[in-house]
Design a protein around this motif. Structure first.
Motif, mmCIF file in Angstrom:
data_model
loop_
_atom_site.group_PDB
_atom_site.id
_atom_site.type_symbol
_atom_site.label_atom_id
_atom_site.label_comp_id
_atom_site.label_asym_id
_atom_site.label_seq_id
_atom_site.Cartn_x
_atom_site.Cartn_y
_atom_site.Cartn_z
ATOM 1 N N LEU A 198 0.685 -1.184 0.121
ATOM 2 C CA LEU A 198 -0.122 -0.030 0.090
ATOM 3 C C LEU A 198 0.813 1.230 -0.122
ATOM 4 O O LEU A 198 2.198 1.237 1.046
ATOM 5 C CB LEU A 198 -0.750 0.074 1.274
ATOM 6 N N LYS A 199 0.565 2.093 -0.902
ATOM 7 C CA LYS A 199 1.459 3.385 -0.957
ATOM 8 C C LYS A 199 0.386 4.666 -1.175
ATOM 9 O O LYS A 199 -0.623 4.336 -2.126
ATOM 10 C CB LYS A 199 2.457 3.417 -1.888
ATOM 11 N N PRO A 200 0.642 5.812 -0.986
ATOM 12 C CA PRO A 200 -0.047 6.982 -1.319
ATOM 13 C C PRO A 200 -0.154 7.031 -2.726
ATOM 14 O O PRO A 200 0.850 6.870 -3.357
ATOM 15 C CB PRO A 200 0.346 8.259 -0.597
ATOM 16 N N VAL B 166 -3.171 0.266 -3.923
ATOM 17 C CA VAL B 166 -3.044 -1.143 -3.543
ATOM 18 C C VAL B 166 -2.384 -1.976 -4.504
ATOM 19 O O VAL B 166 -3.122 -2.193 -5.591
ATOM 20 C CB VAL B 166 -4.407 -1.839 -2.899
ATOM 21 N N GLU B 167 -1.014 -2.529 -4.344
ATOM 22 C CA GLU B 167 -0.649 -3.238 -5.412
ATOM 23 C C GLU B 167 -0.293 -4.468 -5.056
ATOM 24 O O GLU B 167 0.030 -4.789 -3.935
ATOM 25 C CB GLU B 167 0.760 -2.426 -5.996
ATOM 26 N N SER B 168 0.071 -5.266 -6.141
ATOM 27 C CA SER B 168 0.706 -6.786 -5.736
ATOM 28 C C SER B 168 1.969 -6.342 -5.356
ATOM 29 O O SER B 168 2.752 -5.423 -6.067
ATOM 30 C CB SER B 168 0.733 -7.495 -7.000
ATOM 31 N N ALA C 183 8.875 10.419 -2.767
ATOM 32 C CA ALA C 183 9.903 10.503 -1.831
ATOM 33 C C ALA C 183 9.454 9.369 -0.499
ATOM 34 O O ALA C 183 9.904 9.564 0.569
ATOM 35 C CB ALA C 183 9.874 11.763 -1.133
ATOM 36 N N SER C 184 8.846 8.126 -0.767
ATOM 37 C CA SER C 184 8.604 7.186 0.384
ATOM 38 C C SER C 184 7.696 7.918 1.421
ATOM 39 O O SER C 184 7.754 7.294 2.697
ATOM 40 C CB SER C 184 9.885 6.386 0.668
ATOM 41 N N HIS C 185 7.025 8.955 1.150
ATOM 42 C CA HIS C 185 6.027 9.393 2.223
ATOM 43 C C HIS C 185 4.914 8.339 2.380
ATOM 44 O O HIS C 185 4.465 7.763 1.222
ATOM 45 C CB HIS C 185 5.610 10.756 2.084
ATOM 46 N N ARG D 280 14.320 -8.329 -7.528
ATOM 47 C CA ARG D 280 15.209 -7.295 -7.260
ATOM 48 C C ARG D 280 14.648 -5.859 -7.769
ATOM 49 O O ARG D 280 13.934 -5.660 -8.440
ATOM 50 C CB ARG D 280 16.508 -7.572 -8.201
ATOM 51 N N GLU D 281 15.198 -4.873 -7.115
ATOM 52 C CA GLU D 281 14.736 -3.521 -7.400
ATOM 53 C C GLU D 281 15.704 -2.587 -7.983
ATOM 54 O O GLU D 281 16.929 -2.564 -7.482
ATOM 55 C CB GLU D 281 14.370 -2.726 -6.055
ATOM 56 N N LEU D 282 15.469 -2.124 -9.123
ATOM 57 C CA LEU D 282 16.517 -1.078 -9.904
ATOM 58 C C LEU D 282 16.091 0.026 -10.075
ATOM 59 O O LEU D 282 14.745 0.473 -9.975
ATOM 60 C CB LEU D 282 16.979 -1.863 -11.130
HETATM 61 N N1 LIG Z 1 4.327 -2.864 -5.887
HETATM 62 C C1 LIG Z 1 5.470 -2.764 -5.231
HETATM 63 N N2 LIG Z 1 6.260 -3.964 -4.772
HETATM 64 C C2 LIG Z 1 7.184 -3.963 -4.007
HETATM 65 N N3 LIG Z 1 7.820 -2.925 -3.617
HETATM 66 C C3 LIG Z 1 7.177 -1.712 -3.912
HETATM 67 C C4 LIG Z 1 5.895 -1.546 -4.575
HETATM 68 N N4 LIG Z 1 5.678 -0.302 -4.663
HETATM 69 C C5 LIG Z 1 6.503 0.281 -4.334
HETATM 70 N N5 LIG Z 1 7.649 -0.515 -3.691
HETATM 71 C C6 LIG Z 1 8.688 -0.047 -2.721
HETATM 72 O O1 LIG Z 1 8.230 1.169 -2.305
HETATM 73 C C7 LIG Z 1 9.276 2.226 -2.541
HETATM 74 C C8 LIG Z 1 8.724 3.503 -2.944
HETATM 75 O O2 LIG Z 1 7.536 3.467 -3.657
HETATM 76 P P1 LIG Z 1 7.723 4.264 -5.092
HETATM 77 O O3 LIG Z 1 6.553 3.681 -5.981
HETATM 78 O O4 LIG Z 1 8.981 4.320 -5.666
HETATM 79 O O5 LIG Z 1 7.312 5.704 -4.704
HETATM 80 P P2 LIG Z 1 8.035 6.922 -4.044
HETATM 81 O O6 LIG Z 1 9.355 6.624 -4.278
HETATM 82 O O7 LIG Z 1 7.352 8.033 -4.838
HETATM 83 O O8 LIG Z 1 7.403 7.004 -2.738
HETATM 84 C C9 LIG Z 1 10.001 1.725 -3.808
HETATM 85 O O9 LIG Z 1 11.327 1.855 -4.015
HETATM 86 C C10 LIG Z 1 10.009 0.285 -3.401
HETATM 87 O O10 LIG Z 1 11.078 -0.012 -2.449
#
Ligand SMILES: Nc1ncnc2c1ncn2[C@@H]1O[C@H](COP(=O)(O)OP(=O)(O)O)[C@@H](O)[C@H]1O
Ligand SMILES: [Mg+2]
Length: 338
Positions: free
Chosen positions: A148-150, A188-190, A155-157, A195-197
């Motif tokens: 879940l993310k805003p 709300v994402e899967s 910036a990871s807020h 790996r993260e790049l």
């Molecule tokens: N669907 C996802 N699955 C796994 N990790 C995620 C996912 N979305 C975001 N993340 C993690 O959260 C961090 C921040 O999300 P991101 O989409 O880059 O938004 P922001 O950097 O704008 O806050 C990413 O660097 C990653 O580590």
């Protein structure tokens, strides 16, 4: 005669939560100024503080032939003001470095950006944009864990260890917390487990160029802490999780993966109408397929940040990176409909 450069930038407000994300901007202002000095350019700083009307008056007073070096990331706690300042620059017919307001808006509005990317055939994580708890379907269109993310922040807020949820009850709990803080809703994402790049794209005289990607190394995290760039991991240098999530550049991955990252970064940059420079965040899913997480127009340009590291790994020093960004604003088309 070379145009005078005006460095516009935000300030930070230490009384607000998560203010660390905005504090770094002065490091960038100073570093860019040093390059301008070396290159014999005349310049001055223009800090922009709320309200927007005050920022508008400051920008209105600038001579039309000024060249803006745009280091404004938004007023503290108000990320969409970055777009509003972009629109003011455009309305005043001024030239500025970096992305136009349309790309800034799409970058901030993650659900809209995902639709545009999908329309271009660029893979993203399966997800839903939720504005009210009632909108969560009985069963998600993808299996748990979910992330879940805003929906409209950066910036990871709002991102912490509790962002990864294993079941519906914890999803609803986290969702309610986020909706209280972020009224634009939640994505709300899967949860992508691979790996993260990330990969920056910089406009050059030969066209936009994707730089060598970076890999986020999660291997040193303690068991139980999810492999995610949480707010703490990104912005709290004194915290263990910050130190346990180094970014390696160039990414120690197989050349085919690095090439695919660069290809997707370039396609994403174009899909959102970016100009000047942007950074694209990507992650592999459980099957090893890459998916774009988000596009960052005008990403952090600090000498210590990812973009400058990637430029160094392409053989560009910081001065060349800054001069390239300035040069494309000076020579490129002015912002029109974007
Ligand atoms: N669907 C996802 N699955 C796994 N990790 C995620 C996912 N979305 C975001 N993340 C993690 O959260 C961090 C921040 O999300 P991101 O989409 O880059 O938004 P922001 O950097 O704008 O806050 C990413 O660097 C990653 O580590
Ligand atoms: Mg990101």
């Amino acid at each position: 005669m070379a145009k005078k450069v005006i460095l516009i930038h935000n300030t930070s407000d230490p009384s607000l939560p998560e203010s660390a994300a905005e504090e770094g901007v002065m490091e960038t202002v100073e570093a860019v100024e040093q390059v301008l000095r070396q290159r014999g350019r005349s310049f001055f700083r223009l800090p922009l503080t709320p309200p927007l009307s005050a920022a508008a008056s400051s920008l209105e007073r600038l001579p039309k032939e000024s060249l803006i070096f745009n280091l404004f990331e938004g007023f503290p706690g108000d990320p969409s003001s970055e777009i509003q300042v972009g629109l003011l620059i455009k309305a005043l017919g001024l030239r500025a470095t970096g992305c136009p307001p349309m790309a800034m808006h799409l970058g901030l509005h993650k659900p809209l950006a995902k639709r545009l990317l999908a329309a271009e055939g660029i893979p993203t994580a399966a997800g839903l944009h939720v504005r009210r708890t009632e909108e969560v379907p009985e069963s998600l269109p993808f299996p748990f864990p979910a992330f879940l993310k805003p929906a409209a922040n950066d910036a990871s807020h709002g991102i912490g260890p509790a962002s990864v949820v294993q079941d519906r009850a914890s999803l609803i709990e986290r969702l309610n917390d986020l909706l209280d803080r972020f009224p634009q809703g939640v994505l709300v994402e899967s949860f992508l487990t691979g790996r993260e790049l990330n990969c920056s794209v910089v406009a050059t005289a030969e066209g936009p160029r994707p730089l060598p990607p970076s890999l986020v190394d999660y291997s040193a995290l303690p068991p139980g802490y999810p492999p995610v760039l949480t707010f703490e991991a990104k912005w709290a240098p004194e915290s263990p999780v910050y130190q346990q999530t180094p970014t390696l550049c160039p990414a120690p991955v197989e050349p085919a993966l690095s090439d695919r990252v660069r290809q997707l970064a370039l396609l994403s940059y174009r899909a959102l109408g970016c100009r000047g420079y942007a950074r694209v965040d990507l992650r592999e899913d459980g099957e090893g397929s890459l998916r774009v997480l988000e596009v960052n127009p005008n990403p952090d340009l600090a000498p210590s940040a990812g973009l400058a590291k990637q430029a160094r790994s392409a053989g560009w020093d910081y001065a060349r990176l800054v001069s390239t960004i300035l040069g494309s604003a000076e020579k490129g088309e002015p912002w029109t409909f974007e």
